[in-house]
Design an enzyme around this catalytic site. Structure first.
Site, PDB file in Angstrom:
ATOM      1  N   PRO A 192       2.587 -10.098   4.357  1.00 52.01           N
ATOM      2  CA  PRO A 192       3.119 -11.183   3.421  1.00 52.01           C
ATOM      3  C   PRO A 192       4.341 -10.482   2.666  1.00 52.01           C
ATOM      4  O   PRO A 192       5.058 -11.234   1.917  1.00 52.01           O
ATOM      5  CB  PRO A 192       2.139 -11.356   2.489  1.00 52.01           C
ATOM      6  CG  PRO A 192       0.922 -10.224   2.885  1.00 52.01           C
ATOM      7  CD  PRO A 192       1.249  -9.984   4.038  1.00 52.01           C
ATOM      8  N   GLU A 226      -6.297  -4.086   3.292  1.00 53.30           N
ATOM      9  CA  GLU A 226      -5.117  -4.157   2.251  1.00 53.30           C
ATOM     10  C   GLU A 226      -3.895  -3.608   2.693  1.00 53.30           C
ATOM     11  O   GLU A 226      -2.904  -3.680   1.953  1.00 53.30           O
ATOM     12  CB  GLU A 226      -5.511  -3.457   1.172  1.00 53.30           C
ATOM     13  CG  GLU A 226      -6.376  -3.812  -0.128  1.00 53.30           C
ATOM     14  CD  GLU A 226      -7.214  -4.921   0.472  1.00 53.30           C
ATOM     15  OE1 GLU A 226      -8.118  -4.562   1.266  1.00 53.30           O
ATOM     16  OE2 GLU A 226      -7.332  -6.058   0.117  1.00 53.30           O
TER      17      GLU A 226
HETATM   18  N1  ADE Z   1      -0.794 -11.199   6.539  1.00 51.71           N
HETATM   19  C1  ADE Z   1      -1.345 -11.773   5.457  1.00 51.71           C
HETATM   20  N2  ADE Z   1      -0.646 -12.787   5.088  1.00 51.71           N
HETATM   21  C2  ADE Z   1       0.244 -12.835   5.770  1.00 51.71           C
HETATM   22  C3  ADE Z   1       1.402 -13.720   5.848  1.00 51.71           C
HETATM   23  N3  ADE Z   1       1.674 -14.677   4.792  1.00 51.71           N
HETATM   24  N4  ADE Z   1       2.346 -13.637   6.769  1.00 51.71           N
HETATM   25  C4  ADE Z   1       2.008 -12.635   7.788  1.00 51.71           C
HETATM   26  N5  ADE Z   1       1.451 -11.816   7.725  1.00 51.71           N
HETATM   27  C5  ADE Z   1       0.303 -11.996   6.733  1.00 51.71           C
END
Ligand code: ADE
Length: 232
Positions: free
Chosen positions: A96, A123
């Site tokens: 993310p 995490e």
């Molecule tokens: N892993 C957890 N959330 C994610 C996201 N929004 N985009 C890519 N990998 C992720």
């Protein structure tokens, strides 16, 4: 039916994950399944546990300095990448914290001959892996998934469908929303011409291709202004 694709660009994608089984449905069926069977793309699932060194198959550990959760270990991740690394490999980390995935990015990636995708989990990952091995960090949106596996599936799908010969006709990718003209797609209709009292716009039944094209361009603009003014 025999799957058949034209010769041309060939791509290999390796996906390193703690849950290779989770990819079986999405990667064996539909468009990606056909592209794999047709030899346009080779996709290998790599189980990160195979790169653990101890008997228990340890792949993660708690963060130095304390705090919640577990981090994927740098040595496990580096060994997994190094087992497949070629001069042309692009190493992607799904997280993310990455650059936001988009259609132009899918197009860029579709020009690569070897993608190595690492699915983050728990995490996160040890920062030293990120710094030394990863070429590009990608997020599929501003929300947090429980691991990068679903994100890797999304990226694979968007990339593989752009490879030559994967879609039915050469035009299908270009006319999509976010395709060549950067507008959302115009409304579409199929038979019957009247459904529950709702009629298909007359122009689409007219057979006048110039008028139809004009109508579609206008509708695409109206739709984009209404839904995604940020795209204009
Ligand atoms: N892993 C957890 N959330 C994610 C996201 N929004 N985009 C890519 N990998 C992720």
């Amino acid at each position: 039916m025999q799957d058949h694709f034209c010769a041309g660009h060939f791509m290999r994608i390796d996906v390193a994950t703690l849950f290779p089984d989770a990819f079986q449905g999405p990667f064996d069926q539909s468009m990606i399944g056909r592209a794999r069977r047709g030899g346009v793309v080779e996709i290998n699932l790599i189980d990160l546990r195979d790169f653990a060194v101890d008997r228990r198959g340890t792949v993660d550990d708690s963060p130095f300095g304390g705090g919640a959760g577990m981090l994927l270990k740098a040595d496990v991740l580096c060994r997994a990448v190094e087992s497949r690394l070629q001069p042309e490999t692009q190493v992607l980390l799904l997280t993310p914290q990455g650059e936001r995935f988009s259609q132009p990015m899918a197009e860029e990636l579709s020009g690569s001959s070897h993608l190595f995708m690492v699915c983050g989990h728990y995490e996160g990952v040890d920062e030293r892996f990120r710094q030394t091995m990863v070429d590009r960090e990608i997020s599929i949106g501003d929300y947090v998934l429980t691991n990068g596996g679903l994100a890797a599936m999304v990226v694979c799908d968007a990339v593989v469908r752009l490879l030559p010969g994967v879609l039915g006709s050469d035009q299908s990718a270009g006319a999509d929303s976010f395709g060549r003209n950067n507008l959302l797609e115009y409304p579409q209709f199929t038979r019957p011409a009247s459904f529950r009292g709702m009629k298909v716009p007359q122009v689409l039944l007219s057979g006048d291709h110039q008028k139809i094209e004009q109508w579609r361009c206008r509708q695409a603009r109206i739709r984009t202004v209404g839904r995604r003014p940020d795209m204009l």
